[in-house]
Design an enzyme around this catalytic site. Structure first.
Site, PDB file in Angstrom:
ATOM      1  N   ASN A  58       0.838  -1.214   0.000  1.00  0.00           N
ATOM      2  CA  ASN A  58       0.000   0.000   0.000  1.00  0.00           C
ATOM      3  C   ASN A  58       0.865   1.253   0.000  1.00  0.00           C
ATOM      4  OD1 ASN A  58       0.573  -0.899   2.698  1.00  0.00           O
ATOM      5  ND2 ASN A  58      -0.992   0.461   3.512  1.00  0.00           N
ATOM      6  N   GLU A  60       0.495   5.272   0.541  1.00  0.00           N
ATOM      7  CA  GLU A  60      -0.405   6.316   1.037  1.00  0.00           C
ATOM      8  C   GLU A  60       0.052   7.703   0.583  1.00  0.00           C
ATOM      9  OE1 GLU A  60      -0.863   5.630   5.267  1.00  0.00           O
ATOM     10  OE2 GLU A  60      -2.026   3.808   4.883  1.00  0.00           O
ATOM     11  N   CYS A  69      -4.149   0.683  -2.490  1.00  0.00           N
ATOM     12  CA  CYS A  69      -3.977  -0.552  -1.723  1.00  0.00           C
ATOM     13  C   CYS A  69      -2.915  -1.451  -2.358  1.00  0.00           C
ATOM     14  CB  CYS A  69      -5.282  -1.334  -1.681  1.00  0.00           C
ATOM     15  SG  CYS A  69      -6.594  -0.552  -0.736  1.00  0.00           S
ATOM     16  N   GLU A  71      -3.089  -4.613  -3.049  1.00  0.00           N
ATOM     17  CA  GLU A  71      -3.610  -5.547  -4.057  1.00  0.00           C
ATOM     18  C   GLU A  71      -3.678  -4.899  -5.433  1.00  0.00           C
ATOM     19  OE1 GLU A  71      -4.792  -4.744  -1.126  1.00  0.00           O
ATOM     20  OE2 GLU A  71      -6.041  -6.327  -0.248  1.00  0.00           O
ATOM     21  N   CYS A 108     -10.191  -4.855   0.516  1.00  0.00           N
ATOM     22  CA  CYS A 108     -11.298  -3.886   0.543  1.00  0.00           C
ATOM     23  C   CYS A 108     -12.198  -4.094  -0.677  1.00  0.00           C
ATOM     24  CB  CYS A 108     -10.758  -2.459   0.592  1.00  0.00           C
ATOM     25  SG  CYS A 108     -10.167  -1.849  -1.002  1.00  0.00           S
ATOM     26  N   CYS A 111     -10.678  -3.200  -4.163  1.00  0.00           N
ATOM     27  CA  CYS A 111      -9.750  -4.211  -4.696  1.00  0.00           C
ATOM     28  C   CYS A 111     -10.505  -5.438  -5.183  1.00  0.00           C
ATOM     29  CB  CYS A 111      -8.713  -4.583  -3.641  1.00  0.00           C
ATOM     30  SG  CYS A 111      -7.541  -3.241  -3.312  1.00  0.00           S
TER      31      CYS A 111
HETATM   32  N1  THU Z   1      -5.215  -1.404   2.561  1.00  0.00           N
HETATM   33  C1  THU Z   1      -4.691  -2.225   1.604  1.00  0.00           C
HETATM   34  O1  THU Z   1      -3.584  -2.007   1.102  1.00  0.00           O
HETATM   35  N2  THU Z   1      -5.436  -3.281   1.205  1.00  0.00           N
HETATM   36  C2  THU Z   1      -6.671  -3.572   1.692  1.00  0.00           C
HETATM   37  O2  THU Z   1      -7.325  -4.469   1.179  1.00  0.00           O
HETATM   38  C3  THU Z   1      -7.206  -2.847   2.825  1.00  0.00           C
HETATM   39  C4  THU Z   1      -6.510  -1.592   3.171  1.00  0.00           C
HETATM   40  C5  THU Z   1      -4.424  -0.248   2.989  1.00  0.00           C
HETATM   41  C6  THU Z   1      -4.995   1.070   2.563  1.00  0.00           C
HETATM   42  C7  THU Z   1      -4.404   1.988   3.596  1.00  0.00           C
HETATM   43  O3  THU Z   1      -3.110   2.377   3.154  1.00  0.00           O
HETATM   44  C8  THU Z   1      -4.253   1.121   4.838  1.00  0.00           C
HETATM   45  O4  THU Z   1      -4.346  -0.225   4.380  1.00  0.00           O
HETATM   46  C9  THU Z   1      -5.299   1.367   5.902  1.00  0.00           C
HETATM   47  O5  THU Z   1      -6.570   1.278   5.379  1.00  0.00           O
END
Ligand code: THU
Length: 158
Positions: A58, A60, A69, A71, A108, A111
């Protein structure tokens, strides 16, 4: 109407060698995450039908909505570089701080939707391996996690 899905909950050691390797790559990728805002470090590893593996974590941003994310980072990289090779398995792992989550981490909705497009495009299910210290959830298709999903078949033909 009833919709049934099967989620196998298996110990890490019970996975095949290929699956264990993919999970290990997802775990390793958590260290490349850029997550100064959530401190939630997610890694993903995507195996394609020809055996290639693409990874992601991920990423940010101070403008939170710009974040991506793990994925989708892995999936879009694979799709851009190998547009004709279907993905077959994705592994996902996450750390909140130093420790991997005890319960398996779930992708999520965004994704799930992105990966479901690939299943429809290639008519190839994507197996999902969700790592947790307590066990690994194994799901046979990403659309099992997104029942009645929206796809291109609802759109008027171009
Ligand atoms: N996140 C992911 O990378 N994948 C997911 O399926 C759920 C959430 C990340 C997004 C964000 O950077 C952090 O987790 C908190 O939500």
């Amino acid at each position: 109407m009833e919709i049934h899905i099967t989620v196998d909950c298996v110990p890490f050691d019970a996975l095949s060698e290929d699956d264990r390797m993919l999970v290990e790559q997802a775990k390793a990728m958590t260290s490349t995450s850029y997550a100064p805002y959530s401190n939630f470090h997610v890694g993903a590893a995507l195996r394609l039908k020809d055996g290639q593996i693409f990874t992601g974590s991920n990423q940010e941003n101070a403008a939170f909505g710009m974040s991506l994310c793990a994925e989708r980072t892995a999936f879009f990289a694979a799709s851009a570089q190998c547009p004709t090779v279907p993905p077959v398995t994705i592994a996902i792992a996450a750390r909140a701080g130093e420790e991997f989550t005890v319960a398996p981490v779930s992708p999520c909705g965004a994704c799930r939707q992105a990966l479901a497009e690939s299943e429809a495009r290639f008519h190839q299910p994507i197996r999902v391996l969700l790592y947790g210290q307590s066990c690994v959830y194994v799901v046979q298709s990403i659309t099992d996690l997104l029942p009645l999903n929206f796809d291109g078949s609802s759109l008027p033909a171009c």
